[in-house]
Design a protein around this motif. Structure first.
Motif, PDB file in Angstrom:
ATOM      1  N   PRO A   1     -19.970 -47.322 -12.923  1.00 18.05           N
ATOM      2  CA  PRO A   1     -20.266 -46.057 -12.239  1.00 18.05           C
ATOM      3  C   PRO A   1     -21.128 -46.191 -10.989  1.00 18.05           C
ATOM      4  O   PRO A   1     -21.001 -45.402 -10.050  1.00 18.05           O
ATOM      5  CB  PRO A   1     -21.025 -45.245 -13.313  1.00 18.05           C
ATOM      6  CG  PRO A   1     -20.815 -45.964 -14.608  1.00 18.05           C
ATOM      7  CD  PRO A   1     -20.600 -47.401 -14.252  1.00 18.05           C
TER       8      PRO A   1
ATOM      9  N   LEU B   1     -21.941 -38.914 -16.820  1.00 15.96           N
ATOM     10  CA  LEU B   1     -21.650 -39.330 -15.452  1.00 15.96           C
ATOM     11  C   LEU B   1     -21.316 -38.135 -14.566  1.00 15.96           C
ATOM     12  O   LEU B   1     -20.723 -37.153 -15.017  1.00 15.96           O
ATOM     13  CB  LEU B   1     -20.458 -40.298 -15.445  1.00 15.96           C
ATOM     14  CG  LEU B   1     -20.601 -41.588 -16.260  1.00 15.96           C
ATOM     15  CD1 LEU B   1     -19.321 -42.407 -16.156  1.00 15.96           C
ATOM     16  CD2 LEU B   1     -21.808 -42.398 -15.807  1.00 15.96           C
TER      17      LEU B   1
ATOM     18  N   ARG C   1     -20.060 -46.258 -21.124  1.00 14.67           N
ATOM     19  CA  ARG C   1     -20.575 -45.784 -19.836  1.00 14.67           C
ATOM     20  C   ARG C   1     -20.575 -44.255 -19.783  1.00 14.67           C
ATOM     21  O   ARG C   1     -21.516 -43.637 -19.293  1.00 14.67           O
ATOM     22  CB  ARG C   1     -19.721 -46.351 -18.695  1.00 14.67           C
ATOM     23  CG  ARG C   1     -19.802 -47.855 -18.541  1.00 14.67           C
ATOM     24  CD  ARG C   1     -21.198 -48.309 -18.188  1.00 14.67           C
ATOM     25  NE  ARG C   1     -21.288 -49.761 -18.083  1.00 14.67           N
ATOM     26  CZ  ARG C   1     -22.432 -50.425 -17.982  1.00 14.67           C
ATOM     27  NH1 ARG C   1     -23.573 -49.763 -17.953  1.00 14.67           N
ATOM     28  NH2 ARG C   1     -22.447 -51.737 -17.899  1.00 14.67           N
ATOM     29  N   ARG C   2     -19.536 -43.642 -20.292  1.00 16.41           N
ATOM     30  CA  ARG C   2     -19.430 -42.184 -20.217  1.00 16.41           C
ATOM     31  C   ARG C   2     -20.444 -41.503 -21.119  1.00 16.41           C
ATOM     32  O   ARG C   2     -20.833 -40.359 -20.875  1.00 16.41           O
ATOM     33  CB  ARG C   2     -18.013 -41.754 -20.571  1.00 16.41           C
ATOM     34  CG  ARG C   2     -17.005 -42.091 -19.485  1.00 16.41           C
ATOM     35  CD  ARG C   2     -15.578 -41.888 -19.925  1.00 16.41           C
ATOM     36  NE  ARG C   2     -14.654 -42.107 -18.814  1.00 16.41           N
ATOM     37  CZ  ARG C   2     -13.455 -42.657 -18.927  1.00 16.41           C
ATOM     38  NH1 ARG C   2     -13.023 -43.044 -20.139  1.00 16.41           N
ATOM     39  NH2 ARG C   2     -12.689 -42.828 -17.868  1.00 16.41           N
TER      40      ARG C   2
ATOM     41  N   GLN D   1     -19.543 -40.752 -10.094  1.00 11.97           N
ATOM     42  CA  GLN D   1     -19.721 -41.917 -10.960  1.00 11.97           C
ATOM     43  C   GLN D   1     -18.501 -42.148 -11.834  1.00 11.97           C
ATOM     44  O   GLN D   1     -18.103 -43.294 -12.066  1.00 11.97           O
ATOM     45  CB  GLN D   1     -20.982 -41.732 -11.804  1.00 11.97           C
ATOM     46  CG  GLN D   1     -22.262 -41.812 -10.989  1.00 11.97           C
ATOM     47  CD  GLN D   1     -23.476 -41.273 -11.713  1.00 11.97           C
ATOM     48  OE1 GLN D   1     -23.369 -40.712 -12.819  1.00 11.97           O
ATOM     49  NE2 GLN D   1     -24.643 -41.404 -11.100  1.00 11.97           N
ATOM     50  N   GLU D   2     -17.899 -41.084 -12.304  1.00 13.21           N
ATOM     51  CA  GLU D   2     -16.664 -41.210 -13.098  1.00 13.21           C
ATOM     52  C   GLU D   2     -15.547 -41.814 -12.243  1.00 13.21           C
ATOM     53  O   GLU D   2     -14.785 -42.674 -12.718  1.00 13.21           O
ATOM     54  CB  GLU D   2     -16.233 -39.843 -13.628  1.00 13.21           C
ATOM     55  CG  GLU D   2     -14.882 -39.824 -14.330  1.00 13.21           C
ATOM     56  CD  GLU D   2     -14.826 -40.666 -15.599  1.00 13.21           C
ATOM     57  OE1 GLU D   2     -13.728 -41.141 -15.945  1.00 13.21           O
ATOM     58  OE2 GLU D   2     -15.890 -40.845 -16.238  1.00 13.21           O
TER      59      GLU D   2
ATOM     60  N   LEU E   1     -16.202 -45.470 -11.972  1.00  7.86           N
ATOM     61  CA  LEU E   1     -15.900 -46.140 -13.239  1.00  7.86           C
ATOM     62  C   LEU E   1     -14.398 -46.367 -13.375  1.00  7.86           C
ATOM     63  O   LEU E   1     -13.958 -47.462 -13.762  1.00  7.86           O
ATOM     64  CB  LEU E   1     -16.418 -45.293 -14.404  1.00  7.86           C
ATOM     65  CG  LEU E   1     -16.132 -45.831 -15.804  1.00  7.86           C
ATOM     66  CD1 LEU E   1     -16.868 -47.150 -16.048  1.00  7.86           C
ATOM     67  CD2 LEU E   1     -16.540 -44.804 -16.873  1.00  7.86           C
ATOM     68  N   THR E   2     -13.624 -45.370 -13.053  1.00  7.45           N
ATOM     69  CA  THR E   2     -12.182 -45.477 -13.170  1.00  7.45           C
ATOM     70  C   THR E   2     -11.606 -46.500 -12.190  1.00  7.45           C
ATOM     71  O   THR E   2     -10.711 -47.283 -12.538  1.00  7.45           O
ATOM     72  CB  THR E   2     -11.531 -44.104 -12.923  1.00  7.45           C
ATOM     73  OG1 THR E   2     -12.046 -43.162 -13.867  1.00  7.45           O
ATOM     74  CG2 THR E   2     -10.022 -44.186 -13.061  1.00  7.45           C
TER      75      THR E   2
END
Length: 231
Positions: A161, A147, A142-143, A151-152, A155-156
């Motif tokens: 994202p 991002l 994804r990264r 979005q990061e 994701l986390t």
């Protein structure tokens, strides 16, 4: 059948003319669980054009595909879906239109999307306890796309994202197309699909879907939205 991942989709009604055409266009009927015969449209190689999105079926993602967390069962997830749906009201949208998302062709919402975004957020947040954490390989993939900070953060926190404030409701109809091919594919969709799109569009349920070992998605159950809309 054994499923490797589960997701929450908006799956258009199977008996609607527009969704029947779009399902045939993609070539996979996730509700029936088998391939759909694609229409023959002069000048287009639909098998190639739809190769990437085919396995997902006709859908808009509400909660992205996830592996079940340790200790969770499909029966647990199904019960939670039923409970969530009982608290969510149907969502009425102005309609749909064809759009470009980069070099992908998609169907997106026309008009205000606030109620839709709230609905999708409820699915993401309300069922997140069933999601196994993303692996380092999944996070790296994804990264690699690049991002934004928002979005990061998604994701986390949520394993994907493009949720919550980054959510964009869309039904994907093609893979990534060469720029030169976009006008011809758009013309075909404008001729065959766009006149069939509903106005308004009312979302009355969400679908729990499962991914089989070959990567194809199957519709397991639709959950009717029976909550009361806020006045």
């Amino acid at each position: 059948m054994t499923f490797t991942r589960y997701a929450i989709y908006y799956a258009p009604p199977a008996d609607a003319e527009w969704s029947q055409f779009a399902t045939q266009w993609l070539g996979w009927d996730m509700e029936a669980g088998h391939a759909a015969t694609q229409p023959e449209i002069a000048g287009l190689d639909l098998a190639e054009i739809t190769a990437v999105p085919r396995k997902y079926g006709l859908h808009a993602t509400l909660k992205p595909p996830m592996r079940l967390a340790a200790g969770c069962t499909l029966e647990d997830l199904q019960a939670a879906c039923a409970a969530l749906a009982s608290h969510l009201a149907p969502v009425t949208l102005e309609g749909l239109h064809l759009a470009r998302l980069g070099r992908f062709l998609v169907v997106q919402v026309s008009g205000a999307e606030t109620a839709l975004s709230q609905f999708a957020a409820a699915c993401v947040q309300g069922l997140d306890r069933f999601r196994a954490p993303a692996s380092e390989a999944e996070l790296a993939k994804r990264r690699a796309a690049g991002l934004t900070p928002a979005q990061e953060a998604n994701l986390t926190t949520w394993g994907y994202p493009y949720v919550l404030d980054q959510f964009r409701f869309h039904l994907t109809l093609t893979g990534k197309l060469p720029k030169a091919d976009l006008p011809a594919v758009e013309a075909a969709l404008n001729t065959h699909l766009i006149p069939l799109l509903p106005k308004p569009l009312v979302i009355r349920n969400f679908a729990l879907v499962g991914e089989d070992p070959e990567g194809r998605f199957h519709l397991l159950h639709r959950y009717a939205l029976t909550g009361v809309e806020a006045g």
